[in-house]
Design an enzyme around this catalytic site. Sequence first.
Site, short mmCIF file in Angstrom:
data_model
loop_
_atom_site.label_atom_id
_atom_site.label_comp_id
_atom_site.label_asym_id
_atom_site.label_seq_id
_atom_site.Cartn_x
_atom_site.Cartn_y
_atom_site.Cartn_z
N LYS A 206 0.84 -1.20 0.00
CA LYS A 206 0.00 0.00 0.00
C LYS A 206 0.88 1.25 0.00
O LYS A 206 1.85 1.33 0.75
CB LYS A 206 -0.92 0.02 1.23
CG LYS A 206 -2.02 -1.04 1.16
CD LYS A 206 -2.95 -0.92 2.36
CE LYS A 206 -3.86 -2.13 2.48
NZ LYS A 206 -5.07 -2.07 1.68
N GLU A 240 -12.79 -3.00 10.06
CA GLU A 240 -13.53 -3.31 8.82
C GLU A 240 -15.02 -3.28 9.14
O GLU A 240 -15.42 -3.69 10.23
CB GLU A 240 -13.14 -4.69 8.30
CG GLU A 240 -11.70 -4.77 7.85
CD GLU A 240 -11.39 -6.13 7.27
OE1 GLU A 240 -11.48 -6.28 6.05
OE2 GLU A 240 -11.05 -7.04 8.05
N ASP A 259 -5.30 -13.59 11.52
CA ASP A 259 -5.61 -13.12 10.17
C ASP A 259 -4.89 -11.82 9.84
O ASP A 259 -4.31 -11.68 8.76
CB ASP A 259 -7.14 -12.93 10.05
CG ASP A 259 -7.58 -12.53 8.64
OD1 ASP A 259 -6.95 -13.00 7.68
OD2 ASP A 259 -8.55 -11.77 8.52
N HIS A 264 -0.20 -7.87 9.07
CA HIS A 264 -0.34 -6.45 8.70
C HIS A 264 -0.02 -5.51 9.87
O HIS A 264 0.72 -4.54 9.74
CB HIS A 264 -1.75 -6.14 8.22
CG HIS A 264 -2.27 -7.08 7.17
ND1 HIS A 264 -1.45 -7.67 6.23
CD2 HIS A 264 -3.52 -7.52 6.89
CE1 HIS A 264 -2.18 -8.43 5.43
NE2 HIS A 264 -3.45 -8.37 5.82
N LYS A 362 -13.77 -7.10 12.60
CA LYS A 362 -14.76 -7.09 11.53
C LYS A 362 -16.06 -6.52 12.11
O LYS A 362 -16.28 -6.56 13.31
CB LYS A 362 -15.04 -8.51 11.05
CG LYS A 362 -13.79 -9.25 10.59
CD LYS A 362 -13.78 -9.43 9.11
CE LYS A 362 -12.59 -10.21 8.64
NZ LYS A 362 -11.97 -9.66 7.45
C1 BG6 Z 1 -6.66 -9.72 4.47
C2 BG6 Z 1 -7.50 -10.45 5.50
O1 BG6 Z 1 -5.30 -9.97 4.68
O2 BG6 Z 1 -6.90 -8.33 4.57
C3 BG6 Z 1 -8.96 -10.11 5.37
O3 BG6 Z 1 -7.31 -11.84 5.35
C4 BG6 Z 1 -9.17 -8.62 5.33
O4 BG6 Z 1 -9.71 -10.69 6.42
C5 BG6 Z 1 -8.25 -7.97 4.32
O5 BG6 Z 1 -10.52 -8.36 5.02
C6 BG6 Z 1 -8.37 -6.46 4.37
O6 BG6 Z 1 -7.57 -5.88 3.38
P1 BG6 Z 1 -7.70 -4.33 3.05
O7 BG6 Z 1 -6.62 -4.09 2.05
O8 BG6 Z 1 -9.08 -4.13 2.53
O9 BG6 Z 1 -7.48 -3.61 4.34
#
Ligand code: BG6
Length: 510
Positions: A206, A240, A259, A264, A362
Site C-alpha cells: 500500500k 472493517e 488473520d 499487517h 470485523k
Molecule cells: C486480508 C485479511 O489480509 O486483509 C482479510 O485476510 C481482510 O480478512 C483484508 O478483510 C483487508 O484488506 P484491506 O486491504 O481491505 O485492508
Amino acid sequence: MSTQYSNPLRDPNDRRLPRIAGPCGLVIFGVTGDLAQRKLIPAIYDLANRGLLPPSFSLIGFARHDFDIEEFAERTKAAAKAGARTQWRDSVWDQLAGGLRFVPGTFDDDAAWLNLASTMKELDQQQGTGGNHAFYLSIPPAFFDVVVSKLKQHGLADPDDEGSWRRVVVEKPFGHDLQSAQKLNAAVAEVFPRESVFRIDHYLGKETVQNILAFRFANGMFEPIWNNHYVDHVQITMAEDIGIGTRAGYYDGIGAARDVIQNHLLQLMALIAMEEPVSFDAGSLRIEKQKILANARPPQRLDLHTARAQYVEGWAGGVEVDGYLGEEGIPPDSLTETYAAIRVDIGTRRWAGVPFYLRAGKRLGRRVTEVAVVFKQAPHLPFSKLEVEELGQNALVMRIQPDEGVTLRFGAKVPGTTMEIRDVNMDFAYGGTFVQSSPEAYERLILDVLLGDPPLFPQHEEVELSWRILDPIIEHWARQKRIDTYPAGTWGPESADKMLARDGRRWRRP
Ligand code: BG6
C-alpha cells in the site's frame, strides 16, 4: 566518482523512473479463487495498461475446473474488467489474452503437472517468456507443501539456465503458530532458495504504508520527537465494516489476531518503530524491522492487556445484520474472535515505557486503518484548568485507508476575546495533493515479484518473530471457554475499552 551505465540516460539508482518487467510469465495456482479473481487478475490488467508488463508476458491459470481456453479467457476478462482500477481498453486485454493459458487438474495429478511443464516450454518458445516464471500460490496453506514439492519433482522450480529465473509467491497465512510457520518455511526452503521466495503481506504494497518510511526518514521535524521522551503511546487500528461474508471456511478457527495482527499490524508497528535503515534495500530494511520484532514483547498480564470478542447481531451501513454465529458455515459454538486487541511493549531505549496498542476487527463502525502516535501532554500548561478543558493529547495520525493522508492534532485558541483552547486538525490528504491515484497494493507487489525486487516482502525471520509475539496470547485465549461479544456496527467490546482504561488511556474514535 563517475559510474558507467549501459544506457547513459538511465541511472539504475534513480528510483523515480518507471520499472518495467522483462520477459516472463506468471502461473497462478487457485486462479478461480476469490483472491485471484478480485485482486490478482485486475492488478495484472492494470499493470499491462500502465505499460509495465512486457509484450511477451504470459499468464497460466491452474485450477480444478474443466474450462476450455475460450471459457477461461472469457472468465478472466470478466474478472479483469470488474476489478480494473484503470480505464478499460480492449487492445490491452487482447495483447494479454495472447499469452493466456489454462491448465486443468488437481495438485496430485501428475498429468496436469506435465501439461503445465509443456505449456511453460511452449510459451518460452512462442511467446518469448525466456524461461522466467513465477508461481503464485493463491491456495489454502494446506496445499503449499504438495505444490512446492510437485514443482520440484517436475523440475519446474529450477531455472533452465543461468540467465533465467524461477520464483515462488506465497500468500498468507504463513502457518497458524510458530511451529507450523517453521515447518512451512522449511518445506518451501527445500525447493526454492531464499532470494526466490516472495511472501505477500499486501499491506506493504500500500502506498500509505510505504509513505511511513518517507514521512519518518525524509523529514527533519518528526524524528526528534519519535521516542519515549515525547510519545505517550501508539494505537494501530484496522477496522472493517464487513463481516466474514463467504470466507467461513478460511476464517473460523483463524480469527482476527492470526488473520491480520500477526502480519499487517505487526508490520505497521515495525515500520513505525524501526531505526533508520542504512539504505532502502531489502537486507537493510529487514535488519531494522527484525530488531523491533525481536524486542517486542506480548503483555506480561495476558488477562489485563488483551481483549477478544465476536460480533453479534446489529446494524451495519443502515441494515440489520447477523452475528458471527449466524453467518453461513460457522459452527454455533465457535469461539473464534472477530475482534482482537493487544498491548505490545518494545524493549529498546527509544521505546521503553511506550505501549503499542493493536486492534483489529470485523463489523466495526466503519472501514478505517490508521496509526495514531499519541504524544505526552506538555510538561507545563500556563493556562487555567478550565481554559484547557477541551485540549486532548497531541497526535499524529497516519491514515492508511480509506481516506489516505496524515492528520496532526493539536490545540488552538478558540477565536474570541476569551481564552479557551480546543483540539483542531491539520490535514494532508492524498486526494487533494497528488493528481495520480495510488496503485493497488497487488499491482506493486506483482510487479516487484516479476522484477525480483524484494524490499516489500517479509522473510521467514520476520514471520517467525511475529508468531513468537502472538503465540502466548493465542494460547491464553485458547484456555478460555468463553468469548466477549459486541454488536455489529459498534467499536468493539467493553473489555477492550477496559483494557486501555487500566492504563489510563482511551481508544481513539477514528
Ligand atoms: C486480508 C485479511 O489480509 O486483509 C482479510 O485476510 C481482510 O480478512 C483484508 O478483510 C483487508 O484488506 P484491506 O486491504 O481491505 O485492508
